[in-house]
Design a protein around this motif. Structure first.
Motif, mmCIF file in Angstrom:
data_model
loop_
_atom_site.group_PDB
_atom_site.id
_atom_site.type_symbol
_atom_site.label_atom_id
_atom_site.label_comp_id
_atom_site.label_asym_id
_atom_site.label_seq_id
_atom_site.Cartn_x
_atom_site.Cartn_y
_atom_site.Cartn_z
ATOM 1 N N GLY A 1 -13.453 50.318 39.530
ATOM 2 C CA GLY A 1 -13.801 50.742 40.878
ATOM 3 C C GLY A 1 -12.593 50.656 41.781
ATOM 4 O O GLY A 1 -11.652 49.932 41.493
ATOM 5 N N ASN A 2 -12.649 51.405 42.870
ATOM 6 C CA ASN A 2 -11.449 51.545 43.683
ATOM 7 C C ASN A 2 -11.101 50.306 44.497
ATOM 8 O O ASN A 2 -9.986 50.155 44.974
ATOM 9 C CB ASN A 2 -11.556 52.757 44.608
ATOM 10 C CG ASN A 2 -12.965 52.965 45.092
ATOM 11 O OD1 ASN A 2 -13.916 52.825 44.335
ATOM 12 N ND2 ASN A 2 -13.096 53.268 46.354
ATOM 13 N N ASP A 3 -12.068 49.415 44.661
ATOM 14 C CA ASP A 3 -11.788 48.260 45.502
ATOM 15 C C ASP A 3 -11.229 47.078 44.712
ATOM 16 O O ASP A 3 -10.454 46.295 45.233
ATOM 17 C CB ASP A 3 -13.054 47.849 46.254
ATOM 18 C CG ASP A 3 -14.295 47.947 45.374
ATOM 19 O OD1 ASP A 3 -14.158 48.438 44.233
ATOM 20 O OD2 ASP A 3 -15.366 47.534 45.815
ATOM 21 N N VAL A 4 -11.638 46.966 43.477
ATOM 22 C CA VAL A 4 -11.185 45.841 42.655
ATOM 23 C C VAL A 4 -9.706 46.022 42.298
ATOM 24 O O VAL A 4 -9.251 47.117 42.060
ATOM 25 C CB VAL A 4 -12.000 45.774 41.345
ATOM 26 C CG1 VAL A 4 -11.615 44.542 40.554
ATOM 27 C CG2 VAL A 4 -13.483 45.787 41.658
ATOM 28 N N GLU B 1 -28.884 53.599 48.150
ATOM 29 C CA GLU B 1 -29.437 54.149 46.919
ATOM 30 C C GLU B 1 -28.593 53.777 45.690
ATOM 31 O O GLU B 1 -28.848 54.241 44.586
ATOM 32 C CB GLU B 1 -29.531 55.668 47.018
ATOM 33 C CG GLU B 1 -30.562 56.149 48.000
ATOM 34 C CD GLU B 1 -31.985 55.806 47.543
ATOM 35 O OE1 GLU B 1 -32.287 55.948 46.350
ATOM 36 O OE2 GLU B 1 -32.787 55.378 48.410
ATOM 37 N N GLY B 2 -27.561 53.001 45.932
ATOM 38 C CA GLY B 2 -26.779 52.539 44.793
ATOM 39 C C GLY B 2 -25.602 53.413 44.430
ATOM 40 O O GLY B 2 -25.062 53.314 43.346
ATOM 41 N N TYR B 3 -25.196 54.291 45.344
ATOM 42 C CA TYR B 3 -24.023 55.098 45.045
ATOM 43 C C TYR B 3 -22.763 54.407 45.554
ATOM 44 O O TYR B 3 -22.798 53.591 46.470
ATOM 45 C CB TYR B 3 -24.125 56.489 45.687
ATOM 46 C CG TYR B 3 -25.264 57.301 45.132
ATOM 47 C CD1 TYR B 3 -25.227 57.772 43.827
ATOM 48 C CD2 TYR B 3 -26.388 57.585 45.903
ATOM 49 C CE1 TYR B 3 -26.277 58.511 43.309
ATOM 50 C CE2 TYR B 3 -27.444 58.323 45.394
ATOM 51 C CZ TYR B 3 -27.378 58.782 44.086
ATOM 52 O OH TYR B 3 -28.410 59.506 43.566
ATOM 53 N N ASP B 4 -21.679 54.783 44.951
ATOM 54 C CA ASP B 4 -20.372 54.300 45.348
ATOM 55 C C ASP B 4 -19.813 55.347 46.313
ATOM 56 O O ASP B 4 -19.597 56.487 45.934
ATOM 57 C CB ASP B 4 -19.520 54.196 44.078
ATOM 58 C CG ASP B 4 -18.234 53.445 44.306
ATOM 59 O OD1 ASP B 4 -17.956 53.101 45.471
ATOM 60 O OD2 ASP B 4 -17.531 53.203 43.324
ATOM 61 N N LYS C 1 -20.054 58.273 42.019
ATOM 62 C CA LYS C 1 -19.213 58.151 43.202
ATOM 63 C C LYS C 1 -19.343 59.398 44.076
ATOM 64 O O LYS C 1 -19.262 60.514 43.583
ATOM 65 C CB LYS C 1 -17.756 57.971 42.752
ATOM 66 C CG LYS C 1 -16.838 57.558 43.869
ATOM 67 C CD LYS C 1 -15.415 57.407 43.356
ATOM 68 C CE LYS C 1 -15.234 56.187 42.492
ATOM 69 N NZ LYS C 1 -13.871 56.029 41.995
ATOM 70 N N ILE C 2 -19.555 59.183 45.354
ATOM 71 C CA ILE C 2 -19.736 60.300 46.279
ATOM 72 C C ILE C 2 -18.699 60.227 47.391
ATOM 73 O O ILE C 2 -18.498 59.175 47.989
ATOM 74 C CB ILE C 2 -21.155 60.270 46.892
ATOM 75 C CG1 ILE C 2 -22.200 60.394 45.793
ATOM 76 C CG2 ILE C 2 -21.316 61.370 47.930
ATOM 77 C CD1 ILE C 2 -23.629 60.280 46.274
ATOM 78 N N LEU C 3 -18.051 61.355 47.621
ATOM 79 C CA LEU C 3 -17.084 61.427 48.718
ATOM 80 C C LEU C 3 -17.690 62.204 49.873
ATOM 81 O O LEU C 3 -18.164 63.326 49.691
ATOM 82 C CB LEU C 3 -15.804 62.118 48.235
ATOM 83 C CG LEU C 3 -14.808 62.570 49.299
ATOM 84 C CD1 LEU C 3 -14.282 61.382 50.101
ATOM 85 C CD2 LEU C 3 -13.650 63.331 48.665
ATOM 86 N N CYS C 4 -17.674 61.616 51.069
ATOM 87 C CA CYS C 4 -18.183 62.289 52.260
ATOM 88 C C CYS C 4 -17.017 62.641 53.178
ATOM 89 O O CYS C 4 -16.201 61.788 53.490
ATOM 90 C CB CYS C 4 -19.152 61.394 53.026
ATOM 91 S SG CYS C 4 -20.507 60.779 52.027
ATOM 92 N N VAL C 5 -16.955 63.898 53.578
ATOM 93 C CA VAL C 5 -15.891 64.331 54.472
ATOM 94 C C VAL C 5 -16.490 64.924 55.733
ATOM 95 O O VAL C 5 -17.228 65.905 55.672
ATOM 96 C CB VAL C 5 -14.988 65.382 53.790
ATOM 97 C CG1 VAL C 5 -13.798 65.715 54.664
ATOM 98 C CG2 VAL C 5 -14.529 64.893 52.423
ATOM 99 N N ASP C 6 -16.193 64.314 56.841
ATOM 100 C CA ASP C 6 -16.709 64.781 58.120
ATOM 101 C C ASP C 6 -15.799 64.231 59.212
ATOM 102 O O ASP C 6 -15.223 63.162 59.061
ATOM 103 C CB ASP C 6 -18.150 64.262 58.319
ATOM 104 C CG ASP C 6 -18.863 65.046 59.409
ATOM 105 O OD1 ASP C 6 -18.325 65.154 60.516
ATOM 106 O OD2 ASP C 6 -19.963 65.561 59.130
ATOM 107 N N ASP C 7 -15.663 64.984 60.296
ATOM 108 C CA ASP C 7 -14.769 64.519 61.356
ATOM 109 C C ASP C 7 -15.458 63.562 62.314
ATOM 110 O O ASP C 7 -14.819 62.995 63.184
ATOM 111 C CB ASP C 7 -14.177 65.709 62.113
ATOM 112 C CG ASP C 7 -15.252 66.568 62.726
ATOM 113 O OD1 ASP C 7 -16.236 66.848 62.021
ATOM 114 O OD2 ASP C 7 -15.119 66.951 63.893
ATOM 115 N N GLU C 8 -16.774 63.405 62.157
ATOM 116 C CA GLU C 8 -17.469 62.465 63.037
ATOM 117 C C GLU C 8 -17.774 61.172 62.294
ATOM 118 O O GLU C 8 -18.468 61.175 61.275
ATOM 119 C CB GLU C 8 -18.792 63.061 63.518
ATOM 120 C CG GLU C 8 -18.615 64.220 64.489
ATOM 121 C CD GLU C 8 -19.918 64.967 64.657
ATOM 122 O OE1 GLU C 8 -20.807 64.456 65.342
ATOM 123 O OE2 GLU C 8 -20.047 66.049 64.069
#
Lengths: 225, 225
Positions: free
Chosen positions: A187-190, A27-30, A6-13
């Motif tokens: 997973g966070n969506d289920v 690439e198959g990441y969550d 699981k990858i968290l992306c933080v950006d204001d754009e």
DNA sequence: AAGAAAACTTAACTTTAGGTTAACCTTAGG
DNA sequence: CCTAAGGTTAACCTAAAGTTAAGTTTTCTT
């Protein structure tokens, strides 16, 4: 299949977030995202990602600050953090490493390089998970073979039960909250009902012995020898 | 103190090796060197370093090739490998990550950045550091594990008791008023009777020893060693 | 592709640990 | 030596977890 990292992306754009999400999911990441440092912190606490990509330049709480705060949280202390910077800002890199960053990705983002880096970082980060077999209190777990042995007797566990066992046994003694468990296994969506976890726990207790699975009411479960 | 991390530097130029050795030893690392890929492999096998710095450009056996061979050796499979490249050679970086590299250091070498990177890489690779648990007067508290240890004996506290302990121990010696406690643990909207706190305090005293929980009449409670 | 089997989830109900309270007791401090 | 704040106890209540069996879905088999 192994659990998706699981990858968290933080950006204001939002554009950058979309770009990252697109490339990483391919690439198959969550992937989960946040639009500022504060939200990033919240999401990180909840989702316990394997890797965090932080933009250095953000209004309000910048990447450095966010990184420092993340490192304060015990459950996130060892998460891999990568900064997103404009190219060649060595000064920020130095400060960033001191703030607890593990690597840097420079803008403009090159897709192949991004993915290669992520792979390398994740490979490095999970030495605990790489351990394929473990043995605790008469119970042996072989993650490769999906096989469990209790007092020398082989037991074939179904997928969910096995995953739950692997999760709990990955840190014996540690209490996993229901939220932790749901995020890691479903997973966070289920969304599944609360009783579902209980039932799986029950099955595990049935097969491997009550005494190893402790309930901490209002908190979660833990695995002990 | 923990053992000094060992770093192996492989480069065909003695100057570079001297520079790396000088800078890294100054930082307290244990440094060994090799003048080519083949020798590097030998030294790596013998010394089992924590981190290897490999020059990409070397005669005979280059960095990529050396890296691949190192990854073949079981005892070195998880060692951290950093490449040393001329700047901005993205193509080599991509190939390098695929070969199993964990990071890149570009020439010319900047001392501060080098050291920061090495630190970051080792921090991540090192054996899982001991979780930060607080320990006061024979009582250890691990927030992650929801676990308390008194004189080496594990005690599993129920949620409210644990929260109360965490609160009081977060600032040993400081007096928390009843209002403080109610706000922190129950929230300002919930209303519970005054005796409730007493009862929880009582349970804590029962389990962890009277002497650590002092009553300040008319004010509140505090936690002390 | 149909049927069977296994695994998973859910719903309805029961049980229980933990939390709260009320009633009474003790003690510090004026 | 009185009084209000805190301590103690046990009974009570409740939210959370346990249980069971009945659906669903998935996966294997033929």
């Amino acid at each position: 299949m192994a659990k998706k990292p699981k990858i968290l992306c933080v950006d204001d754009e939002q554009d950058i977030l979309d770009l990252l999400t697109f490339n990483l999911e391919k690439e198959g990441y969550d992937v989960c995202t946040a639009l500022n440092g504060k939200k990033g912190l919240e999401v990180a606490k909840r989702e316990l990602p394997d890797l965090i990509i932080l933009d250095v330049m953000m209004p309000e709480m910048d990447g450095m600050e966010t990184c420092r705060e993340i490192r304060e949280i015990p459950s996130l202390k060892d998460v891999v953090i990568t900064f997103l910077t404009a190219r060649n800002e060595d000064y920020s890199q130095i400060a960033g490493f001191d703030a607890g960053a593990d690597d840097f990705i420079t803008k403009p983002i090159r897709q192949r390089l991004l993915v290669s880096k992520i792979k390398a970082l994740l490979r490095r980060s999970g030495p605990a998970e790489v351990k394929k077999e473990m043995s605790i209190g008469g119970i042996e777990i072989d993650r490769d073979k999906y096989l469990v042995t209790k007092d020398g007797v082989q037991i074939q566990l179904p997928k969910k039960e096995f995953e739950l066992l692997v999760l709990l046994s990955s840190a014996p003694g540690r209490v996993f909250t229901r939220e932790n468990i749901l995020n890691s296994i479903w997973g966070n969506d289920v969304i599944v009902g609360d009783r579902t976890i209980d039932v799986h726990i029950r099955k595990l207790r049935e097969k491997l012995g009550d005494e190893n699975f402790k309930t901490i009411k209002g908190v979660g479960y833990k695995f002990e020898a």
